[in-house]
Design an enzyme around this catalytic site. Structure first.
Site, PDB file in Angstrom:
ATOM      1  N   ALA A 169      54.798 -30.736 -20.043  1.00 43.16           N
ATOM      2  CA  ALA A 169      53.823 -29.828 -20.640  1.00 43.16           C
ATOM      3  C   ALA A 169      52.687 -29.526 -19.673  1.00 43.16           C
ATOM      4  O   ALA A 169      52.175 -28.400 -19.642  1.00 43.16           O
ATOM      5  CB  ALA A 169      53.278 -30.416 -21.934  1.00 43.16           C
ATOM      6  N   ASP A 170      52.269 -30.495 -18.888  1.00 38.33           N
ATOM      7  CA  ASP A 170      51.210 -30.243 -17.910  1.00 38.33           C
ATOM      8  C   ASP A 170      51.676 -29.237 -16.862  1.00 38.33           C
ATOM      9  O   ASP A 170      50.945 -28.309 -16.506  1.00 38.33           O
ATOM     10  CB  ASP A 170      50.796 -31.545 -17.229  1.00 38.33           C
ATOM     11  CG  ASP A 170      49.767 -32.329 -18.025  1.00 38.33           C
ATOM     12  OD1 ASP A 170      48.932 -31.696 -18.692  1.00 38.33           O
ATOM     13  OD2 ASP A 170      49.799 -33.564 -17.967  1.00 38.33           O
ATOM     14  N   GLY A 171      52.886 -29.420 -16.355  1.00 40.28           N
ATOM     15  CA  GLY A 171      53.387 -28.520 -15.330  1.00 40.28           C
ATOM     16  C   GLY A 171      53.609 -27.118 -15.844  1.00 40.28           C
ATOM     17  O   GLY A 171      53.171 -26.127 -15.237  1.00 40.28           O
TER      18      GLY A 171
END
Length: 390
Positions: A169-171
């Site tokens: 999700a961060d990427g």
């Protein structure tokens, strides 16, 4: 900063920490934008301190912080909001990932900062977005992955849900946030108006899983965990070779299936001449492909598959990635300050993506940026230091 990049002349004020927000600003920096990172004077971005440490700094900080200028500002100080506003007045884009209530408390929310620059673009990454009943809930990538449904469908059928090997999700959100910044800049240039992009961690991930909601809408059932199997394609899995390596082999098209059957010398399997038929006989097909792969060592098998035009590839470790001749030839991994790290993705005909300078020391550029961007004289900068604002 790439002086010939398409974003040359764009200044980004990075008010974010750890991964998604900093990735967004880093991507903009790789293609020409000047990125000024605001950090707390006491310790800076928590990403500086994640193990493993090298000389007291996170090894990953070399990647996370590269190409940026570091300015220390204590946002808790009552004079900090005005200082950030003066910096925002000289910026095109602000990237932040504080919770909405925190931005309001620090007085650095969208309305606060656009009073300093009326055509400011703000990209606000948060766990659940600025609206809705969960707007002020805290959350990180793993929470977003679970909330969006990715974790639910990841793992073996008879096992518990499993996180992906990296906080996806961060990427995904970092890349989507950089895209949102470009949309905001384009709309600002068209209208002359300030732009706010409200990007929750879970939404880009949910958007990415294009089969997830539409299948539920069509069937009334949720996609369950299937391990390495693909619900729409067979064969499509990870197979172990004779020498203990792993091979990704997805026969995603009819042409690829025919080529694989020919390489396997298995004409009897050719009768399964549609994806529907292959899914109906998945157990037989997966078993036959697994046995075929298990009878060969990885490297000679890869040579055979490539010669036959079959899409397949090894499951690489970091060591494998860094040693791979294709990755080395394209420069997908580079060295900055003696440290290996990923290079900017993609190659373009009219400009280059660049890594930029080494990750900065905490507050390394505070005086320069406050003087050159905010227009503060040296005496005022010293007063701010004395008061603990910077």
């Amino acid at each position: 900063m790439a002086t010939n990049g398409p974003l040359a002349g764009v200044r980004v004020l990075d008010l974010s920490t750890i991964l998604a927000g900093p990735l967004a600003s880093a991507l903009l920096g790789e293609f020409g934008a000047e990125v000024i990172k605001i950090e707390h004077p006491d310790g800076g971005d928590p990403a500086r301190h994640y193990p493993p440490l090298e000389d007291g700094l996170s090894a990953a900080w070399a990647m996370v912080g590269r190409g940026k200028r570091s300015v220390t500002v204590d946002l808790h100080h009552p004079e900090a909001a005005h200082l950030v506003g003066r910096l925002a007045a000289g910026a095109d884009v602000v990237v932040t990932n504080f919770r909405p209530a925190t931005l309001r408390r620090f007085r650095v929310d969208f309305d606060d900062l656009r009073s300093y620059r009326p055509d400011l673009v703000m990209v606000h990454v948060s766990a659940f977005g600025r609206t809705g009943p969960y707007a002020d809930r805290p959350g990180f990538a793993r929470v977003a992955e679970a909330f969006a449904g990715l974790t639910y469908r990841t793992g073996d059928p008879d096992g518990p849900p499993v996180f992906a090997g990296y906080p996806v999700a961060d990427g995904v959100t970092g890349m989507y946030a950089a895209f949102a910044a470009m949309l905001g800049l384009r709309q600002r240039d068209r209208t002359g108006e300030a732009q706010l992009a409200d990007i929750p961690l879970y939404e880009p991930l949910l958007r990415m899983m294009e089969d997830f909601v539409v299948e539920y809408g069509a069937t009334g059932t949720s996609r369950e965990r299937q391990g390495n199997e693909n619900p729409h394609i067979s064969p499509n899995s990870l197979y172990r070779t004779r020498d203990g390596r792993w091979l990704a082999l997805p026969a995603s098209t009819e042409q690829m299936w025919r080529r694989l059957v020919a390489v396997m010398d298995a004409p009897d399997l050719a009768v399964h001449d549609s994806m529907t038929a292959r899914l109906e006989h998945r157990d037989e097909i997966e078993s036959r492909v697994a046995a075929f792969v298990a009878a060969h060592d990885l490297e000679p098998l890869m040579a055979t598959l490539v010669a036959a035009g079959v899409a397949a590839g090894p499951v690489n470790s970091a060591a494998d990635v860094c040693a791979d001749p294709h990755i080395r030839a394209r420069g997908s991994v580079t060295a900055v300050g003696g440290r290996l790290m990923q290079a900017p993705a993609g190659r373009f005909s009219g400009f280059d993506g660049v890594v930029g300078t080494c990750a900065p020391a905490l507050g390394e550029h505070t005086a320069d940026v406050l003087r050159d961007v905010a227009g503060l004289p040296e005496q005022e900068i010293e007063q701010l230091r004395h008061k603990g604002v910077v």
